[in-house]
Write a protein that holds these residues in place. Sequence first.
Motif, PDB file in Angstrom:
ATOM      1  N   LEU A  36      23.140 -26.684  63.477  1.00  0.00           N
ATOM      2  CA  LEU A  36      23.017 -28.092  63.885  1.00  0.00           C
ATOM      3  C   LEU A  36      24.327 -28.601  64.496  1.00  0.00           C
ATOM      4  CD1 LEU A  36      21.309 -30.729  63.827  1.00  0.00           C
ATOM      5  CD2 LEU A  36      22.400 -31.224  61.643  1.00  0.00           C
ATOM      6  N   ASP A  38      26.871 -26.944  65.856  1.00  0.00           N
ATOM      7  CA  ASP A  38      27.145 -26.339  67.171  1.00  0.00           C
ATOM      8  C   ASP A  38      26.287 -26.994  68.242  1.00  0.00           C
ATOM      9  OD1 ASP A  38      29.136 -24.660  66.452  1.00  0.00           O
ATOM     10  OD2 ASP A  38      27.853 -22.906  66.168  1.00  0.00           O
ATOM     11  N   HIS A  39      25.044 -27.210  67.874  1.00  0.00           N
ATOM     12  CA  HIS A  39      24.113 -27.798  68.832  1.00  0.00           C
ATOM     13  C   HIS A  39      24.535 -29.226  69.190  1.00  0.00           C
ATOM     14  CE1 HIS A  39      20.354 -28.663  70.871  1.00  0.00           C
ATOM     15  NE2 HIS A  39      20.273 -29.771  70.163  1.00  0.00           N
ATOM     16  N   LEU A  40      24.871 -29.997  68.183  1.00  0.00           N
ATOM     17  CA  LEU A  40      25.281 -31.393  68.423  1.00  0.00           C
ATOM     18  C   LEU A  40      26.565 -31.438  69.241  1.00  0.00           C
ATOM     19  CD1 LEU A  40      24.494 -33.052  64.964  1.00  0.00           C
ATOM     20  CD2 LEU A  40      23.221 -33.281  67.103  1.00  0.00           C
ATOM     21  N   ARG A  41      27.469 -30.489  68.994  1.00  0.00           N
ATOM     22  CA  ARG A  41      28.716 -30.414  69.771  1.00  0.00           C
ATOM     23  C   ARG A  41      28.387 -30.192  71.246  1.00  0.00           C
ATOM     24  NH1 ARG A  41      31.284 -26.480  66.335  1.00  0.00           N
ATOM     25  NH2 ARG A  41      30.971 -27.897  64.586  1.00  0.00           N
ATOM     26  N   GLU A  42      27.393 -29.326  71.455  1.00  0.00           N
ATOM     27  CA  GLU A  42      26.951 -29.042  72.831  1.00  0.00           C
ATOM     28  C   GLU A  42      26.443 -30.319  73.496  1.00  0.00           C
ATOM     29  OE1 GLU A  42      26.552 -26.499  75.885  1.00  0.00           O
ATOM     30  OE2 GLU A  42      26.743 -25.580  73.907  1.00  0.00           O
ATOM     31  N   VAL A  43      25.618 -31.044  72.735  1.00  0.00           N
ATOM     32  CA  VAL A  43      25.077 -32.302  73.269  1.00  0.00           C
ATOM     33  C   VAL A  43      26.222 -33.269  73.555  1.00  0.00           C
ATOM     34  CG1 VAL A  43      23.594 -34.293  72.786  1.00  0.00           C
ATOM     35  CG2 VAL A  43      22.913 -32.018  72.021  1.00  0.00           C
ATOM     36  N   THR A  45      29.402 -32.715  74.176  1.00  0.00           N
ATOM     37  CA  THR A  45      30.322 -32.370  75.265  1.00  0.00           C
ATOM     38  C   THR A  45      29.672 -32.579  76.631  1.00  0.00           C
ATOM     39  OG1 THR A  45      29.635 -30.099  74.846  1.00  0.00           O
ATOM     40  CG2 THR A  45      31.855 -30.710  74.147  1.00  0.00           C
TER      41      THR A  45
END
Lengths: 319, 121
Positions: A36, A38-43, A45
Amino acid sequence: MASNDQADDVATYAGSVRAALSDLPPDQADVLLEDLEDHLREVATDAGGSLAERLGPAEQYAQELRTAYGVAHADATRQHPLLRDVTVAISRVTTSSWYRQVRAFLPELRPGWWVLRAYLLVLVLTRAFSPSTNLHPIPNPFSSRGLLEIVAAAIAIVLSIRLGRADRPLAKGGRVLAIGANVMIALIAVPVLAGMGTFPSFAMEESGGSGQQEVGQPLTMANGALSNIYPYSKDGTPLTDVLLYDQDGRPVTLAQTVPDPMTDYPFAADGKPITNAYPLHQQHLSGAPVTAPRVALPPWPAQSPIVTPMPSPSPSATR
Amino acid sequence: MASYMNQAEVDPTQLLKGVLDLAVLAVLAESDSYGYDVLRRLRENGLDHVGDASVYGTLRRLYQAGALNSYVVPSDEGPHRKYYGLNSRGRKALDQSAQTWVSLSKALNHLLNGRSNGHGK
């Protein structure tokens, strides 16, 4: 820096999502929320604005996750409702603050357990080596056996504490072994503690085990085990072979103090022992028969009228 | 009928929910991808109403169900990305779902055309 804010934003948002899903079974939550962050970090950035602005409130996000993951819900409903309630209740308990406080406090009790386990171990070993001895919580220091027990317990306690203090870095196998040994001591100690102060009544089970009657709870009195019953007739004559039965018609039998004195039960015509004929014929290990105790018989009134509870009207009164 | 249509119009996510698995499988059939990229590609293809959490949750579920394999690609700047790809089970699921979808959409198109034709006549 902005990236710091972003990391905070991700951590906060992910924390809220996890909190909203805290009712899920832990293993399912782990699988669902594995990446979660890592995914949120992607969103985060990818474009500007806070995560809450871009994805909506964390609770709503969690609800959407729940629906999409589906399996979590399906599993929860496939579970027995009671099991689900229990799971929810457990997770509620394990996340409560008092539970964490108790958890944090438990390690402080370790030294206490080190002392206790040594004491229990000696108790268990004493029982194992001499099954017939009557165990006491604190052994009598004036008997050689009691003294031995106390010395053994003292040595065991010292060793146990040293072991406890030293066992910090243990290999995984060793740890399992250590926990297993501790649990073992605790488990074995339970029946030994339960039997403490009373003798095992295996003599009764042996003699009465042929199924002629159910072996009820051995009769005991508040001031100790009852080992024999001496019936007397009203005029003070000792009676023999008096058969006693309880309110349900079951033979009254006594817990036998083994090995001393030993009881010889008479045998019925069908070969079964008669265990409720009193007084029991008993003899000490030395071979000397157990003699009847001296008893103080109550003085009865001089004549022996037929006692009626109601005073009968005198003949003069009726006339 | 009108109220049904209204409901469907107000909440396209409900319609989408049923076919999101298929859409995600189809995207992954083109090429392996990570969560946020799957979302982007779905939206590029016109599925504007797909939520981020829906895609993430769907990927995790399909992976858990054994339809996808996954691998992590580390990145120097930015977070690690967990890529998902179809395995044989996933491809089979895609084929079956696609067939179901085709027959379903055919039936629905037929119904809708019949209705509009009926109204037209």
